[in-house]
Write a protein that holds these residues in place. Structure first.
Motif, mmCIF file in Angstrom:
data_model
loop_
_atom_site.group_PDB
_atom_site.id
_atom_site.type_symbol
_atom_site.label_atom_id
_atom_site.label_comp_id
_atom_site.label_asym_id
_atom_site.label_seq_id
_atom_site.Cartn_x
_atom_site.Cartn_y
_atom_site.Cartn_z
ATOM 1 N N LYS A 31 0.923 -1.121 -0.023
ATOM 2 C CA LYS A 31 0.243 0.086 0.075
ATOM 3 C C LYS A 31 0.866 1.221 -0.004
ATOM 4 O O LYS A 31 0.370 2.258 -0.627
ATOM 5 C CB LYS A 31 -0.831 0.001 1.165
ATOM 6 N N ARG A 46 -8.524 -9.422 -4.650
ATOM 7 C CA ARG A 46 -9.073 -8.529 -3.989
ATOM 8 C C ARG A 46 -8.115 -7.641 -3.545
ATOM 9 O O ARG A 46 -8.479 -6.325 -3.565
ATOM 10 C CB ARG A 46 -9.857 -9.048 -2.995
ATOM 11 N N GLU A 47 -6.691 -8.085 -2.991
ATOM 12 C CA GLU A 47 -5.959 -7.065 -2.636
ATOM 13 C C GLU A 47 -5.368 -6.074 -3.784
ATOM 14 O O GLU A 47 -5.330 -5.104 -3.467
ATOM 15 C CB GLU A 47 -4.747 -7.694 -1.847
ATOM 16 N N GLU A 77 -7.138 -5.404 -6.279
ATOM 17 C CA GLU A 77 -8.117 -4.394 -6.668
ATOM 18 C C GLU A 77 -8.179 -3.302 -5.626
ATOM 19 O O GLU A 77 -8.090 -2.095 -6.241
ATOM 20 C CB GLU A 77 -9.637 -5.176 -6.762
ATOM 21 N N ALA A 78 -7.927 -3.375 -4.499
ATOM 22 C CA ALA A 78 -7.904 -2.511 -3.435
ATOM 23 C C ALA A 78 -6.499 -1.365 -3.838
ATOM 24 O O ALA A 78 -6.707 -0.230 -3.591
ATOM 25 C CB ALA A 78 -7.830 -3.057 -2.070
ATOM 26 N N ALA A 112 -7.464 0.722 -6.641
ATOM 27 C CA ALA A 112 -8.275 1.792 -6.550
ATOM 28 C C ALA A 112 -7.660 3.111 -5.445
ATOM 29 O O ALA A 112 -8.261 4.011 -5.218
ATOM 30 C CB ALA A 112 -9.304 1.282 -5.396
ATOM 31 N N LEU A 113 -6.440 2.890 -5.122
ATOM 32 C CA LEU A 113 -5.690 4.016 -4.683
ATOM 33 C C LEU A 113 -5.375 5.188 -5.520
ATOM 34 O O LEU A 113 -4.959 6.181 -5.113
ATOM 35 C CB LEU A 113 -4.383 3.591 -3.895
#
Length: 232
Positions: free
Chosen positions: A17, A180-181, A183-184, A187-188
């Motif tokens: 992240k 899923r991670e 995709e997250a 989305a940043l």
């Protein structure tokens, strides 16, 4: 703590992240310059002359003029092959036939075109199929081919098309494993900028992970490769 896999390297989700946020929000980054570059038209499924300049926006800048002409010579063949590659397909949903069609694009490297390697070619092609064709560079190669336990080790007799096919399988596995991670992380991307695909998010993390691993190698093993790990 969730751990993501890129080739034989692992990255904690919090680190991924931080890397993605830095890349997607830093001024003068290759994002959104590369991802939003209009080229020959963002809606065009085939390559035009302007698309051949896109690698410079990911810091591929060696021999730009001869590279451009070499890519221009390859364009008719690449466009013929691109007609067999779906435009909206994501890598995690690709069939074996789809992967074979993508690998065939990298088969043009088996003719050893001057000034064009897998790094430059991938950075031309990825923009035309951003959810399907990954970005490749020396750091990504380290993740998938050169580090201990890499899933696509060097095979001297293997063609570029064969290498690309094996590499695509490995990247797809990583994309599916923690989709899923990814995709997250995608989305940043700022809402007022170009959206990116989960595959592009994986590209960013793989580049940073591979770059870090190269920098951590002893100097004798690192050699020239660490210095070549320029930002994607």
């Amino acid at each position: 703590m969730t751990t993501l896999t890129v080739g034989a390297l692992t990255v904690e989700l919090d680190q991924a992240k931080a890397w993605a946020t830095e890349y997607l929000t830093s001024p003068r980054s290759s994002y959104p310059a590369y991802d939003a570059y209009e080229g020959s038209g963002t809606d065009s499924p085939l390559l035009g002359d302007a698309d051949l300049l896109a690698p410079a926006l990911l810091n591929v800048s060696q021999n730009p003029v001869p590279t451009y002409y070499s890519l221009k010579d390859l364009t008719p063949t690449l466009n013929e092959l691109l007609q067999n590659v779906p435009t909206q397909l994501a890598l995690d949903e690709a069939t074996e036939d789809d992967l074979a069609s993508v690998a065939a694009l990298f088969g043009v490297l088996d003719s050893r075109p001057a000034f064009v390697g897998m790094t430059t070619l991938s950075k031309v092609l990825s923009r035309k199929r951003p959810g399907l064709i990954p970005v490749f560079d020396v750091a990504v190669r380290h993740c998938y081919t050169e580090c201990d336990g890499a899933p696509v080790p060097v095979e001297k007799a293997r063609s570029w098309e064969g290498y690309a096919r094996a590499w695509l399988d490995a990247v797809r596995d990583d994309l599916v494993r923690h989709h899923r991670e990814w995709e997250a992380l995608a989305a940043l991307a700022p809402e007022d900028q170009m959206p990116i695909s989960p595959l592009r998010a994986l590209d960013i993390v793989a580049w940073r992970a591979g770059q870090k691993a190269l920098a951590d190698l002893p100097p004798k093993r690192r050699g020239r490769r660490a210095a070549e790990a320029a930002p994607v």
